[in-house]
Motif scaffolding. Sequence first.
Motif, PDB file in Angstrom:
ATOM      1  N   GLY A  21       1.616 -22.556  21.480  1.00 62.47           N
ATOM      2  CA  GLY A  21       0.932 -22.983  22.582  1.00 62.47           C
ATOM      3  C   GLY A  21      -0.335 -23.777  22.133  1.00 62.47           C
ATOM      4  O   GLY A  21      -0.713 -24.235  23.012  1.00 62.47           O
ATOM      5  N   MET A  22      -0.410 -23.908  20.846  1.00 63.03           N
ATOM      6  CA  MET A  22      -1.807 -24.460  20.462  1.00 63.03           C
ATOM      7  C   MET A  22      -1.537 -25.861  20.135  1.00 63.03           C
ATOM      8  O   MET A  22      -0.393 -26.291  20.025  1.00 63.03           O
ATOM      9  CB  MET A  22      -2.452 -23.806  19.117  1.00 63.03           C
ATOM     10  CG  MET A  22      -2.873 -22.418  19.335  1.00 63.03           C
ATOM     11  SD  MET A  22      -4.195 -22.292  20.417  1.00 63.03           S
ATOM     12  CE  MET A  22      -4.334 -20.577  20.170  1.00 63.03           C
ATOM     13  N   LYS A  23      -2.540 -26.831  20.515  1.00 62.28           N
ATOM     14  CA  LYS A  23      -2.444 -28.107  20.373  1.00 62.28           C
ATOM     15  C   LYS A  23      -3.339 -28.494  18.913  1.00 62.28           C
ATOM     16  O   LYS A  23      -4.074 -27.714  18.628  1.00 62.28           O
ATOM     17  CB  LYS A  23      -2.761 -29.005  21.463  1.00 62.28           C
ATOM     18  CG  LYS A  23      -2.153 -28.521  22.852  1.00 62.28           C
ATOM     19  CD  LYS A  23      -2.575 -29.468  24.036  1.00 62.28           C
ATOM     20  CE  LYS A  23      -3.959 -28.921  24.301  1.00 62.28           C
ATOM     21  NZ  LYS A  23      -4.287 -27.499  25.071  1.00 62.28           N
ATOM     22  N   LYS A  24      -2.880 -29.731  18.507  1.00 64.53           N
ATOM     23  CA  LYS A  24      -3.820 -30.131  17.537  1.00 64.53           C
ATOM     24  C   LYS A  24      -5.167 -30.235  17.682  1.00 64.53           C
ATOM     25  O   LYS A  24      -6.177 -30.084  16.749  1.00 64.53           O
ATOM     26  CB  LYS A  24      -3.357 -31.429  16.699  1.00 64.53           C
ATOM     27  CG  LYS A  24      -3.547 -32.864  17.588  1.00 64.53           C
ATOM     28  CD  LYS A  24      -3.295 -33.862  16.984  1.00 64.53           C
ATOM     29  CE  LYS A  24      -3.592 -35.099  17.602  1.00 64.53           C
ATOM     30  NZ  LYS A  24      -3.370 -36.454  16.734  1.00 64.53           N
ATOM     31  N   GLU A  25      -5.788 -30.334  18.976  1.00 60.43           N
ATOM     32  CA  GLU A  25      -7.160 -30.335  19.316  1.00 60.43           C
ATOM     33  C   GLU A  25      -7.721 -29.022  19.157  1.00 60.43           C
ATOM     34  O   GLU A  25      -8.979 -28.860  19.103  1.00 60.43           O
ATOM     35  CB  GLU A  25      -7.387 -30.846  20.721  1.00 60.43           C
ATOM     36  CG  GLU A  25      -7.014 -32.403  20.983  1.00 60.43           C
ATOM     37  CD  GLU A  25      -5.470 -32.361  21.091  1.00 60.43           C
ATOM     38  OE1 GLU A  25      -4.670 -31.399  21.556  1.00 60.43           O
ATOM     39  OE2 GLU A  25      -4.819 -33.652  20.957  1.00 60.43           O
TER      40      GLU A  25
ATOM     41  N   LYS B  73      -9.763 -23.151  11.135  1.00 62.40           N
ATOM     42  CA  LYS B  73     -10.419 -22.533  12.403  1.00 62.40           C
ATOM     43  C   LYS B  73      -9.398 -22.992  13.533  1.00 62.40           C
ATOM     44  O   LYS B  73      -9.001 -23.815  13.458  1.00 62.40           O
ATOM     45  CB  LYS B  73     -11.703 -23.067  12.736  1.00 62.40           C
ATOM     46  CG  LYS B  73     -12.727 -22.575  11.664  1.00 62.40           C
ATOM     47  CD  LYS B  73     -14.022 -22.955  12.164  1.00 62.40           C
ATOM     48  CE  LYS B  73     -15.350 -22.736  11.275  1.00 62.40           C
ATOM     49  NZ  LYS B  73     -16.424 -23.376  11.576  1.00 62.40           N
ATOM     50  N   MET B  74      -9.039 -21.827  14.436  1.00 60.54           N
ATOM     51  CA  MET B  74      -8.455 -22.202  15.633  1.00 60.54           C
ATOM     52  C   MET B  74      -9.114 -21.811  16.885  1.00 60.54           C
ATOM     53  O   MET B  74      -9.688 -20.597  16.552  1.00 60.54           O
ATOM     54  CB  MET B  74      -6.844 -21.627  15.445  1.00 60.54           C
ATOM     55  CG  MET B  74      -6.113 -21.492  16.590  1.00 60.54           C
ATOM     56  SD  MET B  74      -4.455 -20.910  16.288  1.00 60.54           S
ATOM     57  CE  MET B  74      -5.103 -18.979  16.518  1.00 60.54           C
ATOM     58  N   GLU B  75      -9.173 -22.464  17.997  1.00 59.98           N
ATOM     59  CA  GLU B  75      -9.932 -21.913  19.149  1.00 59.98           C
ATOM     60  C   GLU B  75      -9.381 -22.616  20.354  1.00 59.98           C
ATOM     61  O   GLU B  75      -9.153 -23.547  20.460  1.00 59.98           O
ATOM     62  CB  GLU B  75     -11.329 -22.201  18.983  1.00 59.98           C
ATOM     63  CG  GLU B  75     -12.203 -21.712  20.224  1.00 59.98           C
ATOM     64  CD  GLU B  75     -13.763 -21.970  19.947  1.00 59.98           C
ATOM     65  OE1 GLU B  75     -14.511 -21.229  20.647  1.00 59.98           O
ATOM     66  OE2 GLU B  75     -14.226 -22.369  19.057  1.00 59.98           O
TER      67      GLU B  75
ATOM     68  N   TYR C 220      -8.833 -16.411  25.987  1.00 57.24           N
ATOM     69  CA  TYR C 220      -9.733 -16.908  24.894  1.00 57.24           C
ATOM     70  C   TYR C 220      -9.200 -16.455  23.457  1.00 57.24           C
ATOM     71  O   TYR C 220      -9.079 -15.306  23.011  1.00 57.24           O
ATOM     72  CB  TYR C 220     -11.166 -16.349  24.721  1.00 57.24           C
ATOM     73  CG  TYR C 220     -12.112 -16.868  23.780  1.00 57.24           C
ATOM     74  CD1 TYR C 220     -12.627 -16.310  22.653  1.00 57.24           C
ATOM     75  CD2 TYR C 220     -12.807 -18.181  23.974  1.00 57.24           C
ATOM     76  CE1 TYR C 220     -13.394 -16.727  21.565  1.00 57.24           C
ATOM     77  CE2 TYR C 220     -13.329 -18.874  22.808  1.00 57.24           C
ATOM     78  CZ  TYR C 220     -13.775 -18.115  21.654  1.00 57.24           C
ATOM     79  OH  TYR C 220     -14.762 -18.685  20.885  1.00 57.24           O
ATOM     80  N   THR C 221      -8.815 -17.534  22.548  1.00 59.17           N
ATOM     81  CA  THR C 221      -8.326 -17.344  21.270  1.00 59.17           C
ATOM     82  C   THR C 221      -9.217 -17.839  20.181  1.00 59.17           C
ATOM     83  O   THR C 221      -9.473 -18.972  20.400  1.00 59.17           O
ATOM     84  CB  THR C 221      -6.823 -17.917  21.075  1.00 59.17           C
ATOM     85  OG1 THR C 221      -5.971 -17.244  22.033  1.00 59.17           O
ATOM     86  CG2 THR C 221      -6.102 -17.396  20.070  1.00 59.17           C
ATOM     87  N   LYS C 222      -9.505 -17.076  19.197  1.00 56.11           N
ATOM     88  CA  LYS C 222     -10.158 -17.451  18.211  1.00 56.11           C
ATOM     89  C   LYS C 222      -9.797 -17.143  16.868  1.00 56.11           C
ATOM     90  O   LYS C 222      -9.484 -15.515  16.711  1.00 56.11           O
ATOM     91  CB  LYS C 222     -11.721 -17.235  18.312  1.00 56.11           C
ATOM     92  CG  LYS C 222     -12.774 -17.932  17.213  1.00 56.11           C
ATOM     93  CD  LYS C 222     -14.187 -18.042  17.513  1.00 56.11           C
ATOM     94  CE  LYS C 222     -14.925 -18.583  16.601  1.00 56.11           C
ATOM     95  NZ  LYS C 222     -16.217 -18.765  16.902  1.00 56.11           N
ATOM     96  N   PHE C 223      -9.586 -17.758  16.101  1.00 50.46           N
ATOM     97  CA  PHE C 223      -9.054 -17.399  14.255  1.00 50.46           C
ATOM     98  C   PHE C 223      -9.715 -18.121  13.449  1.00 50.46           C
ATOM     99  O   PHE C 223      -9.971 -19.434  13.571  1.00 50.46           O
ATOM    100  CB  PHE C 223      -7.756 -17.641  14.612  1.00 50.46           C
ATOM    101  CG  PHE C 223      -6.989 -17.421  13.092  1.00 50.46           C
ATOM    102  CD1 PHE C 223      -6.899 -16.026  12.579  1.00 50.46           C
ATOM    103  CD2 PHE C 223      -6.701 -18.384  12.273  1.00 50.46           C
ATOM    104  CE1 PHE C 223      -6.347 -15.789  11.310  1.00 50.46           C
ATOM    105  CE2 PHE C 223      -6.113 -18.006  11.048  1.00 50.46           C
ATOM    106  CZ  PHE C 223      -5.907 -16.786  10.729  1.00 50.46           C
TER     107      PHE C 223
END
Length: 137
Positions: free
Chosen positions: A47-51, A66-68, A89-92
Amino acid sequence: MRNSAWLPTVFNDFFDTDFMPKANATAPAINVKESDKGYTVELAAPGMKKEDFDVHINDEGNLLIKMENKQEKKEEDKNSRYLRREFSYTKFEQTLILPDNVNKSEIKARVDNGVLTVDLPKVEEVKEKIARRIEIG
């Protein structure tokens, strides 16, 4: 038959309610592969995009991923008030210490089908010729 793990079940039933949903504290899976030409890092992020990603080399020469992602479900209606709104909210953040044989100027990254792939090419070793003619002085 008596369930020996009754205590965690009691706590799960108590804390996992609409008023206190359990937090999702899982980190994405990371695979690291090595070949003759380099290393490949794969990070599963459905579900994550390059942005949503930031991949860079920090001051110490390590790879920082980093992923947010922030999402908010809103249904606007002026005749009603919210009883519940859902925020996501997802942060890694992960730091990988790179081997000395990685060509840091040639690192490439891409996102495809929910997988971040970072290609870390190896430095091509220049083999020094050992055989040579020695001049006699």
